[in-house]
Scaffold this active site. Structure first.
Site, short mmCIF file in Angstrom:
data_model
loop_
_atom_site.label_atom_id
_atom_site.label_comp_id
_atom_site.label_asym_id
_atom_site.label_seq_id
_atom_site.Cartn_x
_atom_site.Cartn_y
_atom_site.Cartn_z
N CYS A 196 31.08 29.52 43.82
CA CYS A 196 32.39 30.04 44.16
C CYS A 196 32.75 29.77 45.61
CB CYS A 196 32.45 31.54 43.87
SG CYS A 196 32.06 31.88 42.16
N SER A 229 29.22 37.76 32.14
CA SER A 229 30.14 36.63 32.04
C SER A 229 29.60 35.61 31.03
CB SER A 229 30.28 35.98 33.41
OG SER A 229 31.04 34.80 33.31
N GLY A 280 33.24 37.71 34.55
CA GLY A 280 32.48 38.56 35.45
C GLY A 280 33.36 39.18 36.53
N THR A 334 46.46 40.78 24.70
CA THR A 334 45.95 40.28 23.42
C THR A 334 44.55 39.73 23.61
OG1 THR A 334 48.19 39.78 22.74
CG2 THR A 334 46.43 38.67 21.52
N HIS A 373 30.04 32.37 30.49
CA HIS A 373 29.72 30.97 30.77
C HIS A 373 28.40 30.76 31.50
CE1 HIS A 373 31.04 30.61 35.13
NE2 HIS A 373 31.65 31.74 34.82
N GLN A 375 24.31 37.08 36.51
CA GLN A 375 23.26 36.06 36.58
C GLN A 375 22.04 36.42 35.74
OE1 GLN A 375 23.24 33.03 37.97
NE2 GLN A 375 25.31 33.20 38.80
N ASN A 427 22.94 35.47 42.73
CA ASN A 427 23.39 34.16 42.26
C ASN A 427 22.92 33.01 43.14
OD1 ASN A 427 25.38 35.91 43.66
ND2 ASN A 427 26.47 34.00 43.97
#
Ligand code: PLP
Length: 380
Positions: free
Chosen positions: A325, A199, A71, A237, A201, A179, A151
């Site tokens: 965070c 994102s 994210g 990559t 996860h 979120q 969030n």
């Protein structure tokens, strides 16, 4: 000690099916997607397939999907990419005071390069007004960035209305939907979204993988220089297991979204009503109608939220006192302060975010421990 996890806005576990799909790409299917031999080509194919699945779910074109490292990178790529590419048209950006640091700090960075940023204030329930967005527009405005769902308090913003305003004035519209994805069905066309960040996860996919949707009509500059990957727009990559994983996770989340929301809402509403019954002097933070199903953010007057998180953690209960965070920093939530909440009340907030593995029994355990901890902290 049994771990009871109530912090799904911070991250989620990887779904078994997602992991199963990813595993071959760590071992036998290890080829570089840019290589021309079979194990390279097959991985290029796997990336194309993932891109197709995601584009179908979001209702956009395949060439509008870019894979990133998460994210944070998607937010950086979109905001900086659009700002730098469009400086000749203007230097003004509109965002909000309740964004994630991935947006706020990117805007701060852009301010150092001559951009002007308007940070809109939400109402006391954590909702941004579309009228305020329209009022903030001036002839130098090139970009509007308003998060889909917050969030910390889970409030869902009037994205469709803001999208319409952006369209009316011909301004690019980005939404950080980190979120929201996995909890809400997002159709970028009907919501007039020009760019969007995702994102992996947050919806039972892997960490370190993200998506940036950028409408093909948007002029943007490449931020990550390197090779020609991602149609020359993001060098490096490709994270093939991550790409396979995020597309599978998005597919599973989309297929189960109704039941998932029902389960989360039931637990969340039970939790909130019990807290209100059992613990005096509490305040629910954020609008209850326009809100993610799994989010409960409550202030416990006279209690230090970070201490509360620590005490619950000693019982194996995982919660958060602000956004993950910023965990570890004893600082009032910028979101709650922006909503006009006094500092002492903002510091007493506890975020509980429900997810797939939570049960009513675990929620009862949480409630019992929470009641005890609040009592103890109020007595100190
Ligand atoms: N935006 C929002 C709204 C978030 O909640 C988060 C993570 O918590 C991010 C961006 C950053 O995402 P990532 O952890 O994938 O970098």
């Amino acid at each position: 000690m049994k771990i009871r996890y109530f912090d799904h806005a911070a991250t989620t576990s990887v779904d078994d099916e997602v992991l199963k799909n990813m595993l071959p790409y760590f071992s036998e299917n290890f080829g570089n997607p840019s290589s021309i031999y079979s194990i390279g080509k097959e991985n290029k194919e796997a990336i194309s397939l993932a891109r197709m699945k995601i584009a179908t779910i979001l209702n956009c074109k395949v060439n509008e999907i870019y894979f990133t490292s998460g994210g944070t990178e998607s937010d950086n790529m979109i905001l900086k990419g659009i700002a730098f590419a469009n400086k000749r048209y203007g230097n003004h950006i509109i965002t909000t005071k309740i964004e994630h640091p991935a947006i706020l700090n990117t805007c701060e960075f852009l301010e150092r390069f001559g951009y002007r940023v308007t940070y809109l204030t939400p109402n006391s329930k954590g909702i941004i007004s579309a009228t305020d967005v329209e009022r903030a527009i001036n002839r130098n405005t090139i970009l509007i960035s308003v998060m889909y769902a917050n969030n910390e308090i889970g409030t869902i913003q009037p994205i469709r209305e803001i999208g319409l305003i952006a369209k009316k004035y011909g301004i690019y519209f980005h939404t950080d939907s980190v979120q929201a994805v996995g909890n809400e069905l997002i159709n970028v066309k009907t919501s007039n979204i020009g760019a969007l960040s995702i994102s992996g996860h947050k919806f039972y996919g892997p960490k370190g993988i993200g998506i940036a949707y950028i409408n093909e009509g948007i002029n943007f500059l490449r931020i990550q220089d390197g090779g020609h990957q991602e149609r020359d727009k993001r060098g490096g990559t490709e994270n093939v297991p991550g790409i396979v994983g995020i597309s599978k996770a998005l597919e599973i989340a989309t297929n189960n979204i109704k039941n998932y929301n029902r389960q989360l809402k039931e637990l969340r509403n039970y939790y909130i009503s019990e807290v209100q019954k059992r613990i005096p002097s509490t305040k629910i933070n954020g609008d209850m109608n326009s809100r993610l199903s799994g989010n409960a953010n409550i202030s416990f007057s006279g209690v230090d939220g970070s201490k509360l998180v620590e005490m619950l953690a000693e019982k194996g209960i995982c919660t958060s006192s602000g956004s993950a965070c910023s965990a570890g920093f004893v600082k009032s939530s910028h979101v709650l302060l922006a909503m006009g909440m006094p500092n002492f009340l903002a510091k007493s907030a506890l975020r509980v975010t429900f997810g797939r593995e939570n049960t009513i029994e675990d929620t009862k355990f949480l409630l019992d421990e929470l009641e005890e901890c609040v009592k103890k902290l109020r007595n100190i």
